[in-house]
Design a protein around this motif. Sequence first.
Motif, PDB file in Angstrom:
ATOM      1  N   PHE A 121      17.355  17.558 -12.646  1.00 29.98           N
ATOM      2  CA  PHE A 121      16.763  17.981 -13.916  1.00 29.98           C
ATOM      3  C   PHE A 121      15.502  17.209 -14.259  1.00 29.98           C
ATOM      4  O   PHE A 121      15.356  16.036 -13.901  1.00 29.98           O
ATOM      5  CB  PHE A 121      17.779  17.779 -15.062  1.00 29.98           C
ATOM      6  CG  PHE A 121      18.948  18.701 -14.968  1.00 29.98           C
ATOM      7  CD1 PHE A 121      18.918  19.951 -15.559  1.00 29.98           C
ATOM      8  CD2 PHE A 121      20.074  18.340 -14.247  1.00 29.98           C
ATOM      9  CE1 PHE A 121      19.997  20.819 -15.450  1.00 29.98           C
ATOM     10  CE2 PHE A 121      21.157  19.186 -14.132  1.00 29.98           C
ATOM     11  CZ  PHE A 121      21.118  20.429 -14.736  1.00 29.98           C
ATOM     12  N   THR A 122      14.641  17.873 -15.029  1.00 30.45           N
ATOM     13  CA  THR A 122      13.469  17.211 -15.602  1.00 30.45           C
ATOM     14  C   THR A 122      13.886  16.494 -16.882  1.00 30.45           C
ATOM     15  O   THR A 122      15.008  16.684 -17.375  1.00 30.45           O
ATOM     16  CB  THR A 122      12.370  18.235 -15.949  1.00 30.45           C
ATOM     17  OG1 THR A 122      12.862  19.093 -16.995  1.00 30.45           O
ATOM     18  CG2 THR A 122      11.967  19.057 -14.726  1.00 30.45           C
ATOM     19  N   ASP A 123      12.963  15.725 -17.442  1.00 31.88           N
ATOM     20  CA  ASP A 123      13.286  14.991 -18.672  1.00 31.88           C
ATOM     21  C   ASP A 123      13.496  15.907 -19.874  1.00 31.88           C
ATOM     22  O   ASP A 123      14.065  15.474 -20.876  1.00 31.88           O
ATOM     23  CB  ASP A 123      12.233  13.929 -18.969  1.00 31.88           C
ATOM     24  CG  ASP A 123      10.836  14.481 -19.150  1.00 31.88           C
ATOM     25  OD1 ASP A 123      10.606  15.685 -18.899  1.00 31.88           O
ATOM     26  OD2 ASP A 123       9.944  13.715 -19.565  1.00 31.88           O
ATOM     27  N   ILE A 124      13.083  17.191 -19.792  1.00 32.31           N
ATOM     28  CA  ILE A 124      13.332  18.128 -20.902  1.00 32.31           C
ATOM     29  C   ILE A 124      14.523  19.038 -20.614  1.00 32.31           C
ATOM     30  O   ILE A 124      14.716  20.049 -21.281  1.00 32.31           O
ATOM     31  CB  ILE A 124      12.074  18.935 -21.283  1.00 32.31           C
ATOM     32  CG1 ILE A 124      11.606  19.828 -20.130  1.00 32.31           C
ATOM     33  CG2 ILE A 124      10.958  18.007 -21.779  1.00 32.31           C
ATOM     34  CD1 ILE A 124      10.556  20.861 -20.541  1.00 32.31           C
ATOM     35  N   GLN A 181      17.155  37.263 -16.454  1.00 36.64           N
ATOM     36  CA  GLN A 181      16.052  36.724 -17.269  1.00 36.64           C
ATOM     37  C   GLN A 181      16.517  35.515 -18.084  1.00 36.64           C
ATOM     38  O   GLN A 181      15.829  34.503 -18.152  1.00 36.64           O
ATOM     39  CB  GLN A 181      15.501  37.805 -18.208  1.00 36.64           C
ATOM     40  CG  GLN A 181      14.859  38.969 -17.506  1.00 36.64           C
ATOM     41  CD  GLN A 181      13.517  38.627 -16.879  1.00 36.64           C
ATOM     42  OE1 GLN A 181      12.863  37.668 -17.249  1.00 36.64           O
ATOM     43  NE2 GLN A 181      13.124  39.424 -15.900  1.00 36.64           N
ATOM     44  N   LYS A 182      17.671  35.634 -18.695  1.00 36.27           N
ATOM     45  CA  LYS A 182      18.208  34.542 -19.500  1.00 36.27           C
ATOM     46  C   LYS A 182      18.532  33.324 -18.632  1.00 36.27           C
ATOM     47  O   LYS A 182      18.186  32.199 -18.978  1.00 36.27           O
ATOM     48  CB  LYS A 182      19.478  35.004 -20.232  1.00 36.27           C
ATOM     49  CG  LYS A 182      20.122  33.926 -21.060  1.00 36.27           C
ATOM     50  CD  LYS A 182      21.356  34.436 -21.794  1.00 36.27           C
ATOM     51  CE  LYS A 182      21.961  33.331 -22.628  1.00 36.27           C
ATOM     52  NZ  LYS A 182      23.042  33.811 -23.469  1.00 36.27           N
ATOM     53  N   VAL A 183      19.183  33.555 -17.503  1.00 35.18           N
ATOM     54  CA  VAL A 183      19.560  32.459 -16.614  1.00 35.18           C
ATOM     55  C   VAL A 183      18.319  31.732 -16.111  1.00 35.18           C
ATOM     56  O   VAL A 183      18.280  30.495 -16.078  1.00 35.18           O
ATOM     57  CB  VAL A 183      20.425  32.976 -15.445  1.00 35.18           C
ATOM     58  CG1 VAL A 183      20.658  31.891 -14.406  1.00 35.18           C
ATOM     59  CG2 VAL A 183      21.763  33.499 -15.974  1.00 35.18           C
ATOM     60  N   ALA A 184      17.284  32.462 -15.741  1.00 36.06           N
ATOM     61  CA  ALA A 184      16.074  31.863 -15.171  1.00 36.06           C
ATOM     62  C   ALA A 184      15.384  30.900 -16.120  1.00 36.06           C
ATOM     63  O   ALA A 184      14.710  29.961 -15.675  1.00 36.06           O
ATOM     64  CB  ALA A 184      15.109  32.964 -14.728  1.00 36.06           C
ATOM     65  N   LEU A 185      15.554  31.075 -17.410  1.00 39.79           N
ATOM     66  CA  LEU A 185      14.893  30.194 -18.381  1.00 39.79           C
ATOM     67  C   LEU A 185      15.429  28.768 -18.364  1.00 39.79           C
ATOM     68  O   LEU A 185      14.787  27.866 -18.902  1.00 39.79           O
ATOM     69  CB  LEU A 185      14.999  30.787 -19.786  1.00 39.79           C
ATOM     70  CG  LEU A 185      14.227  32.086 -19.996  1.00 39.79           C
ATOM     71  CD1 LEU A 185      14.497  32.628 -21.395  1.00 39.79           C
ATOM     72  CD2 LEU A 185      12.732  31.878 -19.766  1.00 39.79           C
ATOM     73  N   ALA A 186      16.564  28.533 -17.737  1.00 38.82           N
ATOM     74  CA  ALA A 186      17.114  27.177 -17.646  1.00 38.82           C
ATOM     75  C   ALA A 186      16.474  26.383 -16.504  1.00 38.82           C
ATOM     76  O   ALA A 186      16.747  25.192 -16.347  1.00 38.82           O
ATOM     77  CB  ALA A 186      18.621  27.236 -17.452  1.00 38.82           C
ATOM     78  N   TYR A 187      15.611  27.028 -15.715  1.00 40.36           N
ATOM     79  CA  TYR A 187      14.990  26.407 -14.549  1.00 40.36           C
ATOM     80  C   TYR A 187      13.499  26.216 -14.797  1.00 40.36           C
ATOM     81  O   TYR A 187      12.881  26.973 -15.542  1.00 40.36           O
ATOM     82  CB  TYR A 187      15.222  27.293 -13.314  1.00 40.36           C
ATOM     83  CG  TYR A 187      16.689  27.470 -13.037  1.00 40.36           C
ATOM     84  CD1 TYR A 187      17.386  26.560 -12.253  1.00 40.36           C
ATOM     85  CD2 TYR A 187      17.402  28.516 -13.616  1.00 40.36           C
ATOM     86  CE1 TYR A 187      18.749  26.697 -12.038  1.00 40.36           C
ATOM     87  CE2 TYR A 187      18.766  28.655 -13.406  1.00 40.36           C
ATOM     88  CZ  TYR A 187      19.423  27.747 -12.614  1.00 40.36           C
ATOM     89  OH  TYR A 187      20.775  27.869 -12.420  1.00 40.36           O
ATOM     90  N   THR A 188      12.903  25.222 -14.150  1.00 41.51           N
ATOM     91  CA  THR A 188      11.466  25.013 -14.274  1.00 41.51           C
ATOM     92  C   THR A 188      10.735  26.218 -13.673  1.00 41.51           C
ATOM     93  O   THR A 188      11.281  26.922 -12.825  1.00 41.51           O
ATOM     94  CB  THR A 188      11.014  23.735 -13.546  1.00 41.51           C
ATOM     95  OG1 THR A 188      11.304  23.849 -12.155  1.00 41.51           O
ATOM     96  CG2 THR A 188      11.678  22.487 -14.135  1.00 41.51           C
ATOM     97  N   PRO A 189       9.501  26.462 -14.112  1.00 40.64           N
ATOM     98  CA  PRO A 189       8.743  27.584 -13.546  1.00 40.64           C
ATOM     99  C   PRO A 189       8.570  27.492 -12.027  1.00 40.64           C
ATOM    100  O   PRO A 189       8.406  28.518 -11.370  1.00 40.64           O
ATOM    101  CB  PRO A 189       7.388  27.496 -14.259  1.00 40.64           C
ATOM    102  CG  PRO A 189       7.713  26.834 -15.561  1.00 40.64           C
ATOM    103  CD  PRO A 189       8.797  25.835 -15.234  1.00 40.64           C
ATOM    104  N   ASP A 190       8.636  26.280 -11.476  1.00 39.02           N
ATOM    105  CA  ASP A 190       8.490  26.087 -10.024  1.00 39.02           C
ATOM    106  C   ASP A 190       9.783  25.580  -9.375  1.00 39.02           C
ATOM    107  O   ASP A 190       9.759  24.990  -8.299  1.00 39.02           O
ATOM    108  CB  ASP A 190       7.334  25.133  -9.726  1.00 39.02           C
ATOM    109  CG  ASP A 190       7.537  23.753 -10.345  1.00 39.02           C
ATOM    110  OD1 ASP A 190       8.468  23.572 -11.167  1.00 39.02           O
ATOM    111  OD2 ASP A 190       6.759  22.852 -10.007  1.00 39.02           O
ATOM    112  N   SER A 191      10.911  25.837 -10.007  1.00 41.89           N
ATOM    113  CA  SER A 191      12.211  25.384  -9.495  1.00 41.89           C
ATOM    114  C   SER A 191      12.406  25.850  -8.057  1.00 41.89           C
ATOM    115  O   SER A 191      11.995  26.955  -7.695  1.00 41.89           O
ATOM    116  CB  SER A 191      13.328  25.956 -10.378  1.00 41.89           C
ATOM    117  OG  SER A 191      14.583  25.477  -9.973  1.00 41.89           O
ATOM    118  N   VAL A 192      13.040  24.997  -7.253  1.00 40.03           N
ATOM    119  CA  VAL A 192      13.340  25.357  -5.865  1.00 40.03           C
ATOM    120  C   VAL A 192      14.847  25.422  -5.681  1.00 40.03           C
ATOM    121  O   VAL A 192      15.589  24.593  -6.201  1.00 40.03           O
ATOM    122  CB  VAL A 192      12.698  24.377  -4.852  1.00 40.03           C
ATOM    123  CG1 VAL A 192      11.189  24.501  -4.878  1.00 40.03           C
ATOM    124  CG2 VAL A 192      13.125  22.956  -5.100  1.00 40.03           C
TER     125      VAL A 192
END
Length: 167
Positions: A126-129, A47-58
């Motif tokens: 990465f995204t700009d955020i 859960q913690k690791v997933a938060l570093a990725y965009t909701p639609d990360s591939v």
Amino acid sequence: MSESEPAAESATEAPAEARPPFPPFTAETAAQKVQGAEDAWNTRDPQKVALAYTPDSVWRNRDEFVTGRDEIVAFLTRKWERECDYVLRKSLWSFTDDRIAVRFQYEWHDADEQWWRSYGNELWEFTDIGLMARREASINDVPIAEADRRILGPRPPEERGVDFDLR
């Protein structure tokens, strides 16, 4: 503005989901991003690791393709159920404005107590955020004797930024 209206984000305030450091990367901020990823993955908390990725990360991880945080959590949960006592080291290989290339090694054992060292390379975008939108990982596993282990826990502060042996 009434109390029920949300406050607008200022131009200098990052969204709540933001993960600094942000692109464009420098050698220093790219290294910080790599160490942050290493630290997060060593928690073995999907859960913690997933938060570093965009909701639609591939992702492409070995021969598996993953899309979105829910699939990332499911993937990592399966991974860390199979890869017992997982511990990881990452090293910055290269970077551009919004991309980072990483090499890594991690050690783990299977249910039969066979130890493995997994070698790999990752490409990140990465995204700009500062959230990772794309991750491509190529990984090979080599069986090792428990006595040959060299990654015995999360990296201590004095070893941050220190590279690791190829073999």
